[in-house]
Design an enzyme around this catalytic site. Structure first.
Site, PDB file in Angstrom:
ATOM      1  N   GLN A  43     -30.531 -38.486  44.005  1.00  0.00           N
ATOM      2  CA  GLN A  43     -31.693 -37.590  44.137  1.00  0.00           C
ATOM      3  C   GLN A  43     -31.271 -36.201  44.616  1.00  0.00           C
ATOM      4  OE1 GLN A  43     -31.521 -40.704  45.276  1.00  0.00           O
ATOM      5  NE2 GLN A  43     -33.491 -41.736  45.333  1.00  0.00           N
ATOM      6  N   ARG A  96     -41.056 -40.742  42.607  1.00  0.00           N
ATOM      7  CA  ARG A  96     -40.467 -41.295  43.837  1.00  0.00           C
ATOM      8  C   ARG A  96     -40.688 -40.270  44.955  1.00  0.00           C
ATOM      9  NH1 ARG A  96     -38.030 -37.291  44.743  1.00  0.00           N
ATOM     10  NH2 ARG A  96     -37.074 -38.379  46.474  1.00  0.00           N
ATOM     11  N   GLY A  97     -40.304 -40.671  46.167  1.00  0.00           N
ATOM     12  CA  GLY A  97     -40.627 -39.847  47.336  1.00  0.00           C
ATOM     13  C   GLY A  97     -41.931 -40.402  47.911  1.00  0.00           C
ATOM     14  N   ALA A  98     -41.946 -40.673  49.217  1.00  0.00           N
ATOM     15  CA  ALA A  98     -43.064 -41.418  49.804  1.00  0.00           C
ATOM     16  C   ALA A  98     -44.447 -40.806  49.528  1.00  0.00           C
ATOM     17  CB  ALA A  98     -42.814 -41.590  51.307  1.00  0.00           C
ATOM     18  N   ASN A 115     -35.746 -44.101  56.183  1.00  0.00           N
ATOM     19  CA  ASN A 115     -35.580 -43.070  55.143  1.00  0.00           C
ATOM     20  C   ASN A 115     -34.406 -43.480  54.259  1.00  0.00           C
ATOM     21  OD1 ASN A 115     -36.404 -40.507  53.991  1.00  0.00           O
ATOM     22  ND2 ASN A 115     -34.473 -39.681  54.743  1.00  0.00           N
ATOM     23  N   LYS A 116     -34.158 -42.700  53.251  1.00  0.00           N
ATOM     24  CA  LYS A 116     -33.117 -43.001  52.255  1.00  0.00           C
ATOM     25  C   LYS A 116     -31.809 -43.453  52.898  1.00  0.00           C
ATOM     26  CE  LYS A 116     -33.423 -43.070  48.790  1.00  0.00           C
ATOM     27  NZ  LYS A 116     -33.716 -44.427  48.229  1.00  0.00           N
ATOM     28  N   ARG A 129     -43.293 -50.786  45.698  1.00  0.00           N
ATOM     29  CA  ARG A 129     -42.091 -50.543  46.524  1.00  0.00           C
ATOM     30  C   ARG A 129     -42.505 -50.832  47.968  1.00  0.00           C
ATOM     31  NH1 ARG A 129     -38.863 -45.141  45.394  1.00  0.00           N
ATOM     32  NH2 ARG A 129     -37.195 -46.362  46.359  1.00  0.00           N
ATOM     33  N   ASP A 164     -39.846 -42.322  55.004  1.00  0.00           N
ATOM     34  CA  ASP A 164     -40.706 -43.270  54.275  1.00  0.00           C
ATOM     35  C   ASP A 164     -41.635 -43.998  55.216  1.00  0.00           C
ATOM     36  OD1 ASP A 164     -38.452 -42.765  52.307  1.00  0.00           O
ATOM     37  OD2 ASP A 164     -39.945 -43.864  51.146  1.00  0.00           O
TER      38      ASP A 164
HETATM   39  O1  MRU Z   1     -36.041 -43.812  46.845  1.00  0.00           O
HETATM   40  P1  MRU Z   1     -36.759 -42.512  46.986  1.00  0.00           P
HETATM   41  O2  MRU Z   1     -36.192 -41.417  46.158  1.00  0.00           O
HETATM   42  O3  MRU Z   1     -38.254 -42.687  46.787  1.00  0.00           O
HETATM   43  O4  MRU Z   1     -36.537 -42.124  48.515  1.00  0.00           O
HETATM   44  C1  MRU Z   1     -37.083 -40.917  48.973  1.00  0.00           C
HETATM   45  C2  MRU Z   1     -36.774 -40.631  50.400  1.00  0.00           C
HETATM   46  O5  MRU Z   1     -36.106 -41.378  51.075  1.00  0.00           O
HETATM   47  C3  MRU Z   1     -37.429 -39.417  50.976  1.00  0.00           C
HETATM   48  O6  MRU Z   1     -36.648 -38.880  51.994  1.00  0.00           O
HETATM   49  C4  MRU Z   1     -38.800 -39.789  51.552  1.00  0.00           C
HETATM   50  O7  MRU Z   1     -39.520 -40.602  50.681  1.00  0.00           O
HETATM   51  C5  MRU Z   1     -39.601 -38.581  51.857  1.00  0.00           C
HETATM   52  S1  MRU Z   1     -40.082 -37.662  50.417  1.00  0.00           S
HETATM   53  C6  MRU Z   1     -40.970 -36.340  50.973  1.00  0.00           C
END
Ligand code: MRU
Length: 331
Positions: free
Chosen positions: A188, A44-46, A239-240, A85, A229
């Site tokens: 996370q 996970r993470g963009a 973002n999250k 996603r 994201d």
């Molecule tokens: O649902 P996730 O854990 O994939 O969400 C991640 C985030 O929101 C991060 O802030 C974003 O993807 C940047 S990761 C460098």
């Protein structure tokens, strides 16, 4: 510790669902396995899901080249990867770029896609280092920094975006401490950010998401820095979930609110009244976080995974090509 690696034709994903208790790589041999790992957040993470998608295109190319209708099969499998996603634009970006790197003849697809993915892995490491370097001017010795979700090395092919910048700033200047939101419902912050900060020996405390206002009101936060994201041309940032709340709070308390992300997270077509798809995940993640049920039987929940912060609330955006201040006109 790499979020992803590719060995002997197998994509190995550090299974983030098991962290911080177990460091185990999940072997993924086909495109559908990679799409599933993205959907279920083993990775996970963009930027990391973008990179995973690039490797997944290589797996799809290998499968498709052996199919009777190679082009049809490739389009079916890569469509599934891109849709795994919906919110992080990196996923679509990397799939499109990987496909554009393929030669005409299916026999050359696999090697070409793999070359693309390996190149992006090296590039992401360089992008993260450049982001951390540009972000340094926002930090001062002894600062107290608040962050949300996980944006470290687990979330990219390099050392991370916002969290990478924090760790770099601590090494260069010495921060007083990092406040890490635990980040409900997938935790996370608690499971991954605290783990990375501990490994990097950065002083930190976990806080519950609802405590941010309290610490800001007490003057115990000097800077908020988060990842993204998707960033629109005017600085609007998906973002999250919980990020928008932090931006409003930071604005109220006069605290800089910074977004750090690579250019591959920018979507310049996202502007005006255009809406993007906000991923809605299973309500079970809220009712029974990590499988432990808290809510009464029969209760329902909403579970949007992301929110959108308007560009007016963003003090600065840091990318690999520099530090941008409002009014944003990102390209
Ligand atoms: O649902 P996730 O854990 O994939 O969400 C991640 C985030 O929101 C991060 O802030 C974003 O993807 C940047 S990761 C460098």
């Amino acid at each position: 510790m790499e979020a992803l690696r590719f060995r002997d034709g197998v994509l190995e994903i550090l299974d983030q669902r098991l962290l911080p208790f177990e460091e185990r790589y999940l072997p993924v041999r086909d495109a559908r396995g990679a799409s599933e790992a993205i959907r279920d957040m083993a990775v996970r993470g963009a930027p990391a899901i973008g990179l995973c998608a690039a490797y997944a295109v290589a797996l799809a190319a290998r499968e498709a080249a052996a199919a009777p209708d190679a082009a049809g099969k490739l389009s079916e499998l890569t469509g599934e990867i891109a849709a795994a996603r919906p919110t992080a634009v990196n996923l679509r970006f990397e799939v499109e770029q990987a496909l554009a790197a393929l030669p005409k003849h299916p026999a050359g697809w696999y090697e070409a896609a793999l070359r693309y993915a390996e190149g992006r892995s090296r590039e992401q490491a360089l992008e993260d280092a450049a982001i951390a370097q540009h972000a340094l001017e926002l930090f001062r010795p002894g600062m107290r920094v608040l962050t949300h979700c996980n944006t470290g090395g687990l979330a990219t092919g390099g050392s991370g975006t916002a969290l990478g910048a924090i760790i770099h700033a601590h090494r260069a200047l010495g921060l007083a401490e990092v406040l890490a939101d635990e980040t409900r419902p997938r935790l996370q912050g608690a499971r991954l950010t605290a783990y990375e900060l501990q490994r990097a020996q950065v002083p930190h405390h976990l806080i519950v998401d609802g405590a941010a206002a309290h610490f800001m009101a007490q003057g115990r936060v000097d800077l908020v820095i988060v990842g993204a994201d998707r960033i629109g041309e005017d600085g609007r940032t998906a973002n999250k979930i919980g990020t928008y709340m932090l931006a409003v709070l930071a604005h109220h308390h006069g605290i800089p609110f910074v977004v750090a992300a690579p250019r591959s997270s920018c979507d310049t077509s996202w502007r005006d009244d255009g809406a993007i798809e906000i991923e809605e995940r299973s309500m079970e993640e809220v009712l029974a976080p990590l499988g432990t049920r808290f809510a009464a039987q029969g209760s329902s929940a909403y579970n949007p995974a992301f929110d959108v912060t308007p560009g007016e609330l963003v003090t600065a955006i840091v990318r690999e090509d520099g530090l941008f201040r409002p009014p944003f006109r990102l390209r």
